[in-house]
Design a protein around this motif. Structure first.
Motif, short mmCIF file in Angstrom:
data_model
loop_
_atom_site.label_atom_id
_atom_site.label_comp_id
_atom_site.label_asym_id
_atom_site.label_seq_id
_atom_site.Cartn_x
_atom_site.Cartn_y
_atom_site.Cartn_z
N PHE A 185 0.82 -1.23 0.07
CA PHE A 185 0.01 0.01 0.07
C PHE A 185 0.82 1.17 -0.06
CE2 PHE A 185 -2.90 -3.25 1.12
CZ PHE A 185 -4.13 -2.71 0.50
N ILE A 186 1.98 1.12 0.52
CA ILE A 186 3.22 2.39 0.36
C ILE A 186 3.18 2.43 -1.13
CG2 ILE A 186 5.44 3.04 0.56
CD1 ILE A 186 5.01 1.70 3.35
N LYS A 187 3.49 1.50 -1.94
CA LYS A 187 3.76 1.53 -3.26
C LYS A 187 2.26 1.99 -4.03
CE LYS A 187 8.03 0.28 -3.64
NZ LYS A 187 9.01 1.42 -3.87
N LEU A 188 1.25 1.28 -3.62
CA LEU A 188 0.38 2.03 -4.19
C LEU A 188 -0.05 3.38 -3.86
CD1 LEU A 188 -2.62 1.51 -5.48
CD2 LEU A 188 -3.57 1.04 -3.16
N GLY A 189 0.45 3.88 -2.96
CA GLY A 189 0.22 5.45 -2.67
C GLY A 189 1.17 6.20 -3.53
N GLN A 190 2.40 5.69 -3.67
CA GLN A 190 3.34 6.27 -4.56
C GLN A 190 2.80 6.40 -6.01
OE1 GLN A 190 6.93 4.11 -3.45
NE2 GLN A 190 7.38 5.64 -2.42
N ALA A 191 2.05 5.25 -6.43
CA ALA A 191 1.60 5.28 -7.82
C ALA A 191 0.43 6.07 -8.08
CB ALA A 191 1.19 3.87 -8.06
N LEU A 192 -0.49 6.26 -6.87
CA LEU A 192 -1.71 7.00 -6.67
C LEU A 192 -1.27 8.67 -6.92
CD1 LEU A 192 -4.21 5.55 -4.36
CD2 LEU A 192 -4.36 5.68 -6.83
N SER A 193 0.23 8.79 -6.61
CA SER A 193 0.51 10.26 -6.42
C SER A 193 0.57 10.58 -8.02
CB SER A 193 1.83 10.35 -5.71
OG SER A 193 3.03 9.83 -6.51
N THR A 194 0.73 9.97 -8.99
CA THR A 194 0.74 10.28 -10.34
C THR A 194 -0.47 10.67 -10.81
OG1 THR A 194 0.71 8.09 -11.40
CG2 THR A 194 3.00 8.90 -10.52
N ARG A 195 -1.51 10.27 -10.22
CA ARG A 195 -2.96 10.59 -10.64
C ARG A 195 -3.87 11.81 -10.18
NH1 ARG A 195 -4.84 6.14 -13.37
NH2 ARG A 195 -6.21 7.52 -14.10
N ALA A 196 -3.06 12.48 -10.30
CA ALA A 196 -3.69 14.06 -10.11
C ALA A 196 -5.32 14.09 -10.70
CB ALA A 196 -2.93 15.25 -10.37
N ASP A 197 -5.31 13.44 -11.82
CA ASP A 197 -6.61 13.56 -12.80
C ASP A 197 -7.66 12.82 -11.99
OD1 ASP A 197 -5.09 11.09 -13.01
OD2 ASP A 197 -6.36 10.52 -14.66
N LEU A 198 -7.32 11.75 -10.82
CA LEU A 198 -8.16 11.13 -10.22
C LEU A 198 -8.46 11.66 -8.82
CD1 LEU A 198 -7.37 7.32 -10.58
CD2 LEU A 198 -9.35 8.46 -11.56
N LEU A 199 -7.29 12.20 -8.39
CA LEU A 199 -7.48 12.61 -6.85
C LEU A 199 -7.25 14.21 -6.56
CD1 LEU A 199 -4.99 9.92 -5.42
CD2 LEU A 199 -7.26 9.74 -5.60
N GLY A 200 -7.04 14.74 -7.66
CA GLY A 200 -6.65 16.43 -7.46
C GLY A 200 -5.34 16.68 -7.09
N GLU A 201 -4.79 17.64 -7.40
CA GLU A 201 -3.34 17.97 -7.03
C GLU A 201 -3.03 17.90 -5.78
OE1 GLU A 201 -1.90 21.63 -9.02
OE2 GLU A 201 -3.19 21.33 -10.67
N GLU A 202 -3.94 18.51 -4.86
CA GLU A 202 -3.33 18.43 -3.47
C GLU A 202 -3.20 17.32 -2.87
OE1 GLU A 202 -4.86 21.49 -0.25
OE2 GLU A 202 -6.18 19.56 0.23
N MET A 203 -4.09 16.30 -3.15
CA MET A 203 -4.06 14.92 -2.54
C MET A 203 -2.78 14.25 -3.18
SD MET A 203 -6.97 11.96 -2.02
CE MET A 203 -7.93 13.13 -1.36
N ALA A 204 -2.52 14.39 -4.42
CA ALA A 204 -1.72 13.79 -5.32
C ALA A 204 -0.32 14.07 -4.59
CB ALA A 204 -1.56 14.11 -6.72
N ALA A 205 -0.03 15.51 -4.30
CA ALA A 205 1.22 16.28 -3.85
C ALA A 205 1.55 15.56 -2.28
CB ALA A 205 0.99 17.65 -3.72
N ASP A 206 0.39 15.30 -1.66
CA ASP A 206 0.50 14.80 -0.14
C ASP A 206 1.04 13.20 -0.43
OD1 ASP A 206 -0.28 17.19 1.03
OD2 ASP A 206 -2.43 16.57 1.22
N LEU A 207 0.42 12.55 -1.25
CA LEU A 207 1.04 11.30 -1.50
C LEU A 207 2.20 10.97 -1.92
CD1 LEU A 207 -2.17 9.59 -2.79
CD2 LEU A 207 -1.42 9.17 -0.39
N SER A 208 2.76 12.22 -2.80
CA SER A 208 3.82 12.03 -3.24
C SER A 208 5.10 12.34 -2.38
CB SER A 208 3.93 13.28 -4.48
OG SER A 208 4.36 14.32 -3.74
#
Length: 513
Positions: free
Chosen positions: A68-91
């Protein structure tokens, strides 16, 4: 049925962890009662995490472990899904876990290399210098006396990952079934991309190959260094690299004290990023400050090659033309490039998409030069995907994240300089060479040469086909003949002539014989 029961049980465990950190908001669209479930699963207790949603989610994913750490890092590339702020937090999700025991690391080394550790390393430090979700690193000295860094895969991580990836597939399949409108985001394909990425990362031979390829690309370049791979001491669960020394790129005061110019370092970083993306189409996709050091001569030293990205020639051309269009304010050109690449369906309005590109770019490009973020520009562009039915482009999402990290490093080194400004002459030169009239002529010549090279084989295949026609005849099933000729006679005015045209061609071949 058994799969569903197992995944539901695992999902309940995950739900409790997410609830404890008040991070069940991602499920609210799939499970309308998720907000009430969160309080119920916490048992009325307050959340363990505070802060923004992305920060709470990052805490929960860290507790859930490696997959799930790796999943979070992968999701950090998906600003189109999560929005910029959340993607930046996950990055900013830290890929750090408590180390596993040294005797386990020694056991893996002995199993992969055969024989006791002392047979391969004259000294081996049992205290790891880094422990991440996939592996940890120990310093050692080879029997030849060379100082090395030894990366060892975390025990049991493969089994845990495959258990969790099955759950992600199950959820993605249900999401596609229950929410047809998100199918364009390709959730199942996204899970597959994530699976492929982590599968490669868990075979350290692939990381060794990536390091060797990157080193080969920068052979003779004194500004960018990649540690040498010790192939004799590398296996599926073990990677041995030359040990390197340097100052972390984000420790600016130490860099200045050592006599390094931060602006000069930034220029080298911009050049290295340009060469990886545009020249080679093969880039380090995890170049955060912990993976980039500055050597004694001011050279950049990269480590950790588990996550790499590739962009093919056509994608590089698309990027070059798109950047040129944005920077010159030619938003119509930007839109045309997207349509030509097939990223926006042909049935969409090019005028509306041009307007959308302008609305995204003007607020960003209108800022002072050092505040302009190309990565943010791409991120906002990806967010308009739903409006124009654009399909997800995984290679561009990974590149956008890499650019975001690179910009962050640049601002640490000097917040008043834009790294893309430093790389602009290189990008413009590349575009002239690859997108200008000479490039089109060169491409045409290349295609002609390729066609000429194929000509002998094409003629040989034609001769072979002709020989079969003469010696064996051409046998067609009656239904095939009916399909070819019968329907055509009814549907097209000249349909009745088609058999005679084919017969004439065959007769001509016989005469030429």
């Amino acid at each position: 049925m058994i799969r569903s029961v197992k995944n539901l049980n695992r999902l309940l465990t995950i739900g409790r962890v997410l609830a404890r950190h008040d991070a069940l908001f991602l499920l609210e669209e799939l499970v309308p009662m998720a907000r009430h479930l969160s309080s119920l699963l916490r048992g009325g207790k307050p959340s363990l995490s505070t802060g923004r949603p992305g920060q709470r989610l990052a805490d929960a994913l860290t507790e859930l472990g490696p997959s799930f750490i790796k999943l979070g890092q992968a999701l950090s590339t998906r600003a189109d899904l999560l929005g910029e702020e959340m993607a930046a937090d996950l990055s900013g999700l830290q890929d750090k876990l408590p180390p596993f025991p040294a005797h386990e690391a020694r056991r893996i080394i002995e199993e992969d290399l055969g024989g006791p550790v002392a047979q391969h390393y004259s000294a081996f430090d049992d205290t790891p210098v880094a422990a991440a979700s996939i592996a940890q690193v120990h310093f050692a000295i080879t029997t030849e006396g060379r100082e090395v860094a030894v990366k060892v895969l975390r025990p049991g991580v493969e089994a845990k990952f495959h258990r969790d990836i099955d759950l992600l597939y199950w959820l993605a399949e249900w999401a596609e079934f229950a929410l047809p409108r998100i199918r364009r985001l390709k959730p199942v394909e996204t899970v597959k991309t994530f699976e492929d990425s982590v599968t490669l990362e868990m075979d350290l031979r692939f990381e060794a190959a990536a390091a060797a390829e990157l080193a080969e690309n920068f052979m003779g370049d004194d500004n960018f260094m990649v540690p040498e791979v010790d192939w004799l001491r590398t296996g599926k669960r073990l990677l041995t690299l030359e040990r390197v020394a340097g100052i972390p790129v984000d420790e600016v005061d130490r860099l200045r004290d050592a006599g390094h110019d931060p602006v000069g370092i930034l220029a080298k970083a911009a050049e290295a990023m340009f060469k990886q993306v545009f020249r080679d189409g093969f880039f380090h996709a995890d170049m955060h400050p912990g993976n980039l050091f500055i050597g004694a001569k001011g050279e950049l030293i990269a480590v950790d090659f588990g996550i790499m990205g590739r962009v093919d020639q056509s994608t590089r051309r698309f990027l070059g033309e798109m950047l040129l269009g944005f920077l010159s304010g030619d938003f119509r050109k930007v839109a045309e490039v997207h349509f030509a690449a097939g990223y926006v369906p042909a049935d969409q309005s090019i005028d509306s998409f041009t307007q959308a590109c302008r609305s995204i770019a003007e607020p960003i490009l209108g800022r002072p030069l050092h505040e302009i973020s190309i990565a943010k520009l791409l991120g906002q562009l990806f967010q308009v995907t739903e409006t124009f039915a654009m399909e997800t482009q995984p290679q561009l999402l990974l590149l956008q994240k890499s650019m975001l990290v690179a910009e962050g490093v640049g601002r640490i080194l000097d917040p008043h300089i834009n790294m893309w400004q430093l790389a602009q002459p290189l990008i413009e030169g590349w575009m002239r060479e690859n997108l200008g009239p000479q490039a089109k002529v060169r491409e045409t010549v290349t295609n002609v040469v390729y066609s000429l090279e194929r000509l002998p084989r094409l003629l040989a295949d034609t001769e072979k086909t002709y020989s079969m026609l003469v010696n064996q005849g051409l046998k067609l099933h009656p239904d095939t003949v009916k399909t070819m000729f019968g329907d055509q006679r009814r549907k097209t005015p000249g349909g009745a002539m088609l058999p005679w045209i084919l017969a004439a061609i065959l007769a001509a071949l016989l005469i030429l014989k």
